[in-house]
Each structure stands twice: as C-alpha cells, then as structure tokens.
Design an enzyme around this catalytic site. Sequence first.
Site, PDB file in Angstrom:
ATOM      1  N   LYS A 183      49.164 -31.409  21.446  1.00  0.00           N
ATOM      2  CA  LYS A 183      50.097 -32.354  20.800  1.00  0.00           C
ATOM      3  C   LYS A 183      51.263 -32.641  21.738  1.00  0.00           C
ATOM      4  CE  LYS A 183      53.297 -30.646  17.904  1.00  0.00           C
ATOM      5  NZ  LYS A 183      54.693 -30.977  18.186  1.00  0.00           N
ATOM      6  N   ASN A 184      51.817 -31.600  22.350  1.00  0.00           N
ATOM      7  CA  ASN A 184      53.029 -31.779  23.156  1.00  0.00           C
ATOM      8  C   ASN A 184      52.769 -32.333  24.547  1.00  0.00           C
ATOM      9  OD1 ASN A 184      54.468 -30.977  20.986  1.00  0.00           O
ATOM     10  ND2 ASN A 184      54.936 -28.925  21.741  1.00  0.00           N
ATOM     11  N   CYS A 204      66.290 -30.701  12.712  1.00  0.00           N
ATOM     12  CA  CYS A 204      65.099 -30.341  11.936  1.00  0.00           C
ATOM     13  C   CYS A 204      65.309 -28.897  11.482  1.00  0.00           C
ATOM     14  CB  CYS A 204      63.836 -30.485  12.781  1.00  0.00           C
ATOM     15  SG  CYS A 204      63.700 -29.224  14.038  1.00  0.00           S
ATOM     16  N   ARG A 241      51.020 -31.740  11.101  1.00  0.00           N
ATOM     17  CA  ARG A 241      51.667 -32.404  12.246  1.00  0.00           C
ATOM     18  C   ARG A 241      51.066 -31.939  13.565  1.00  0.00           C
ATOM     19  NH1 ARG A 241      57.833 -31.971  12.505  1.00  0.00           N
ATOM     20  NH2 ARG A 241      57.191 -32.981  14.438  1.00  0.00           N
ATOM     21  N   ASP A 270      57.334 -21.471  20.673  1.00  0.00           N
ATOM     22  CA  ASP A 270      56.388 -22.026  19.691  1.00  0.00           C
ATOM     23  C   ASP A 270      55.363 -21.001  19.230  1.00  0.00           C
ATOM     24  OD1 ASP A 270      56.216 -25.395  21.103  1.00  0.00           O
ATOM     25  OD2 ASP A 270      57.737 -24.328  19.964  1.00  0.00           O
ATOM     26  N   ARG A 285      68.883 -29.649  17.417  1.00  0.00           N
ATOM     27  CA  ARG A 285      68.029 -30.447  18.345  1.00  0.00           C
ATOM     28  C   ARG A 285      68.823 -31.607  18.957  1.00  0.00           C
ATOM     29  NH1 ARG A 285      62.724 -29.315  16.952  1.00  0.00           N
ATOM     30  NH2 ARG A 285      62.174 -29.810  19.084  1.00  0.00           N
TER      31      ARG A 285
HETATM   32  C1  EPZ Z   1      59.861 -29.261  23.087  1.00  0.00           C
HETATM   33  O1  EPZ Z   1      60.924 -29.654  22.242  1.00  0.00           O
HETATM   34  C2  EPZ Z   1      58.653 -29.092  22.184  1.00  0.00           C
HETATM   35  N1  EPZ Z   1      58.325 -30.372  21.550  1.00  0.00           N
HETATM   36  C3  EPZ Z   1      58.956 -28.035  21.114  1.00  0.00           C
HETATM   37  O2  EPZ Z   1      57.766 -27.842  20.358  1.00  0.00           O
HETATM   38  C4  EPZ Z   1      59.313 -26.727  21.826  1.00  0.00           C
HETATM   39  O3  EPZ Z   1      59.662 -25.768  20.849  1.00  0.00           O
HETATM   40  C5  EPZ Z   1      60.481 -26.948  22.790  1.00  0.00           C
HETATM   41  O4  EPZ Z   1      60.168 -28.005  23.715  1.00  0.00           O
HETATM   42  C6  EPZ Z   1      60.814 -25.701  23.597  1.00  0.00           C
HETATM   43  O5  EPZ Z   1      59.690 -25.307  24.315  1.00  0.00           O
HETATM   44  C7  EPZ Z   1      57.654 -31.289  22.280  1.00  0.00           C
HETATM   45  O6  EPZ Z   1      57.319 -31.091  23.434  1.00  0.00           O
HETATM   46  C8  EPZ Z   1      57.335 -32.574  21.568  1.00  0.00           C
HETATM   47  P1  EPZ Z   1      64.014 -28.655  24.469  1.00  0.00           P
HETATM   48  P2  EPZ Z   1      62.289 -30.221  22.912  1.00  0.00           P
HETATM   49  O7  EPZ Z   1      64.712 -29.931  24.766  1.00  0.00           O
HETATM   50  O8  EPZ Z   1      62.007 -30.905  24.178  1.00  0.00           O
HETATM   51  C9  EPZ Z   1      68.581 -27.605  23.783  1.00  0.00           C
HETATM   52  C10 EPZ Z   1      56.472 -27.650  18.408  1.00  0.00           C
HETATM   53  O9  EPZ Z   1      56.440 -26.747  17.572  1.00  0.00           O
HETATM   54  N2  EPZ Z   1      68.854 -29.011  24.118  1.00  0.00           N
HETATM   55  O10 EPZ Z   1      63.219 -28.023  25.542  1.00  0.00           O
HETATM   56  O11 EPZ Z   1      63.029 -30.964  21.852  1.00  0.00           O
HETATM   57  C11 EPZ Z   1      67.829 -27.452  22.473  1.00  0.00           C
HETATM   58  O12 EPZ Z   1      68.719 -27.467  21.385  1.00  0.00           O
HETATM   59  C12 EPZ Z   1      57.793 -28.150  18.945  1.00  0.00           C
HETATM   60  O13 EPZ Z   1      55.442 -28.209  18.890  1.00  0.00           O
HETATM   61  C13 EPZ Z   1      70.174 -29.446  24.181  1.00  0.00           C
HETATM   62  O14 EPZ Z   1      71.120 -28.689  23.946  1.00  0.00           O
HETATM   63  O15 EPZ Z   1      63.062 -28.870  23.208  1.00  0.00           O
HETATM   64  C14 EPZ Z   1      67.139 -26.125  22.650  1.00  0.00           C
HETATM   65  O16 EPZ Z   1      68.052 -25.096  22.347  1.00  0.00           O
HETATM   66  C15 EPZ Z   1      58.976 -27.515  18.223  1.00  0.00           C
HETATM   67  N3  EPZ Z   1      70.417 -30.753  24.490  1.00  0.00           N
HETATM   68  C16 EPZ Z   1      66.825 -26.075  24.143  1.00  0.00           C
HETATM   69  O17 EPZ Z   1      67.683 -27.048  24.755  1.00  0.00           O
HETATM   70  C17 EPZ Z   1      69.406 -31.642  24.757  1.00  0.00           C
HETATM   71  O18 EPZ Z   1      69.696 -32.827  25.057  1.00  0.00           O
HETATM   72  C18 EPZ Z   1      65.384 -26.420  24.488  1.00  0.00           C
HETATM   73  O19 EPZ Z   1      65.080 -27.642  23.858  1.00  0.00           O
HETATM   74  C19 EPZ Z   1      68.073 -31.176  24.693  1.00  0.00           C
HETATM   75  C20 EPZ Z   1      67.821 -29.856  24.380  1.00  0.00           C
END
Ligand code: EPZ
Length: 421
Positions: free
Chosen positions: A22-23, A117, A400, A308, A122
């Site tokens: 999915k990702n 969420c 999802r 995850d 996020r």
């Molecule tokens: C991706 O989300 C995945 N989703 C998530 O999978 C996964 O949990 C996550 O990466 C971490 O591995 C997809 O790829 C579609 P991040 P993403 O930006 O990109 C902070 C699932 O279950 N952050 O890597 O949204 C954030 O709050 C989903 O399949 C900021 O502060 O995660 C978090 O603490 C859930 N500012 C950390 O970085 C930003 O602009 C990592 O988030 C962006 C992120």
Amino acid sequence: MDYLTITQSPNLCGSIAISGAKNAALPLLALTLLSKDDAQISNLPDVADVKTLSKLLEHLGARLQNLDSHTLRINCADIIHTKALYDIVRKMRASILVLGALLARFRKCQVSLPGGCAIGARPVDLHLKAMEKMGAQIHIEGGYIIANAPKGLQGADILFDKISVTGSENVIMAAALAKGKTRIINAAKEPEVVQLCEVLAQNGIEIEGIGSNEISIYGSDGELPRFSPFSVIPDRIEAGTYLCAGAITNSRITLDNANSTHLQAILEKLEEIGFGFEITESSITILPAKKRNAFELITTEYPGFPTDMQAQFMALATQCEGVSVIEERLFENRFMHVSELQRLGADIKLSGNIAKISGAKPLMGANVMATDLRASSALVLAALIAKDTTQIHRIYHLDRGYENLESKLKSLGVTISRDKE
Ligand code: EPZ
C-alpha cells in the site's frame, strides 16, 4: 458498518500470497501526475486507500483503466484542475502525496490540509518547508494548502529535521521536474521510497544515492518522463503481520511473494523471541518456537524496527514468557490498541510512550473496536488465540490496508466471518 467475528484458531497451517505494498502504491500513483504518457502499474493491492487515491486522480482529470483487479493504466495528460478536495483528502491523509507532483508539473495547486488521525497530529510542515525552499509560495487558506511556483521549481538542498517518508517522496517527485539539482539530506530509506526513485531513474530522471539518507535528483527542467510499465513491491507490513499470525499461534505458515530483505528488523526480532525461518528468493516460512521469550523493541525509521509493526508485536508479547517492553518513538498516540487488548485480558502497563506487557497469560474473547489500521490488525492477531469468540468492530480501518484479509486467514485455518452491524 461491518464487523469481524473470529473464533479461537490456535493452529494455523498452509500458505498465503502477500499483496503489493500500500505504501509503495500510493506514491507511485501520485507519480503518474508527472507525465502525459500512459503509466501501467501492476501488483496494486486491492485496498481502500488505493481506491481513494485513484478517485482523487480521476477527480483531477486523470483517465484510469482497470486492466485487471491489480493492474491499472493511468493517463494524466488532461488534468483539468489542481485542487485536491477536503472530502477526499480527509479519508486518506496520504493524499498529500499529490502536492509535489502537481506543483512540479502545473506550477500551482491547492491541496486540503490532511489533518490528524488516531495515531497523531501528522503535521506536514516539513513538506511545505521543502516546497518553499524549491521556490514555491505557500499559504494556508480555508483549510487548504495554496501553493504557487510561477517560475517553476528550482533544485535546492533540503535538510529534513525529522526523517519523513511521504515528505521525502513529495520532494523526490517535485525535484524530478525542477530546474537543477535537489539534494535531500536526512532522506527516508524505506523500500517504498527506494522504489519511487527506481521508477523515476528507469524513466530518464538521474538520481544518486538511492536507498541512502542523502539523495540527489537532477531535475529535467519541466521535461516530462515517459513511463514504462512497473510493478509494486510486496507489502512488508502485511508480510510482518502474517508472520505475527504464525508467531502468536506458534504455527508453521508460509508467505509467498514476500521480500525478506525488506523485513530484516522484523525477522531478527522474531528470531530473538525464539522463532526459526526457511527463506527462499520469494517466500518466508516461520517455524514454531520451543519457547517464546519476552523482548524489548524501540520503533525507529527504516531499516530499524517499523512503527507500523508495533501494535502487532504488542499482541504477540501477550504470549511471550516474561515482561516485554515496547517504546514507540515515531508517533505520539500510537497505543490506541492497548485498551482494546486489555479488554481481551492482556496485562499491559503504559507509561508515556513505553508499554510493558506481562505475557504468557490466556486472553478471553470479547467485543473490541478497531481505531486505526495497524491497531486493528493487532486485535485480529489477539483474537486468533483468545478463548471463545471475539468481535472486532469498525473494520473499515482494516480494509484500508489489508487485501482479502478474511479469505487469507480462512486459507490458514482461521474461523472468521464478516457481518453487518
Ligand atoms: C508514512 O507516513 C507511512 N504512510 C506510515 O504508515 C508510517 O507509519 C510512517 O511513514 C512512518 O514510517 C505512508 O507511507 C502512506 P512520516 P508519513 O512523515 O510519511 C513527523 C500505515 O499504517 N513529521 O515519516 O506520514 C510525524 O509527525 C501508515 O500504513 C513532522 O513532524 O510519516 C512523525 O512523528 C501509518 N512533520 C514522523 O515525522 C512533517 O511534515 C514520521 O512521519 C512530516 C512528518
């Protein structure tokens, strides 16, 4: 709304096929916005998030044709507008992935702020900061990100204060059409980010450092890539989830179409607990453990232990001898499954972002509620070994990201049914 009824199924056997990731599918769908050429994507997982992003692309004017249930032909030559509506984005926050591609190709776009969420706020501040660094003017109005780059995007050095998977992916897509070189420092290294880079590199975009935490992309200065057909990599989180199904029931099961190189941290942790494996080029068989030991884990970015998989290992910890300790370092609220596991009788103590699970105690079936995608899968795992039956409500979360969950579990010997509330 649908709910699942699972009866204790302590002995699994057989094999299942792992679906496309999915990702990986989500950024690859967004990538098609960069071209006027037909893009053919195979091994797409038949899950709600892929349907949602496909609908968003259609709404923007893309033409989509299902060649079969896992293969899509997409043509984004005639995109009619560049506004990603709240109504679609609120269903799936990963819709933010259209930001970089729309901005790069059309020099303007409006994307609804995704909002938070269940697992956390996020934020997308790092995405926006990066686009501004590349020359975009961005402001927020009425819950929308309004982005303009009238002169087109310029390559720049982008240093991520925090590693962000979709943040890195947005910059990679924006940089592909930008003028000049973009260097991403502290880039995400997840296999899904690697595949996005590889598909671009196979289609004429020069990229250095693929798979490392420093990626350089030499933009085409507006020239659109042509796409040769590509296939989505296997879903390492789905694979990890089913490995935990074998582990929590202490059964021997085989996963076909699984790429073990993407699962190193998960396999090492399962080995530490007491499990063995038979691994081939495209399959993984988990072997029962003589004794399942309590463990400690901390979630970190790839190649560390994936956040995850945290909920699924917490369910497994309820069956391991001793006290397991799980620390969630990426998201501030990713313990929503704890109270539901406690309803099944799990002995879990929380202190901030650390959970202590006293294991090897029987669980009892009960009614529980899914709260987010991976928390839901942890409840399914616990239901496999909980006495009597367990009902899991709000399973739209599961739909999802897990394709054909019931039929895959049934083929492993699980007594499971899906009913309407
Ligand atoms: C991706 O989300 C995945 N989703 C998530 O999978 C996964 O949990 C996550 O990466 C971490 O591995 C997809 O790829 C579609 P991040 P993403 O930006 O990109 C902070 C699932 O279950 N952050 O890597 O949204 C954030 O709050 C989903 O399949 C900021 O502060 O995660 C978090 O603490 C859930 N500012 C950390 O970085 C930003 O602009 C990592 O988030 C962006 C992120």
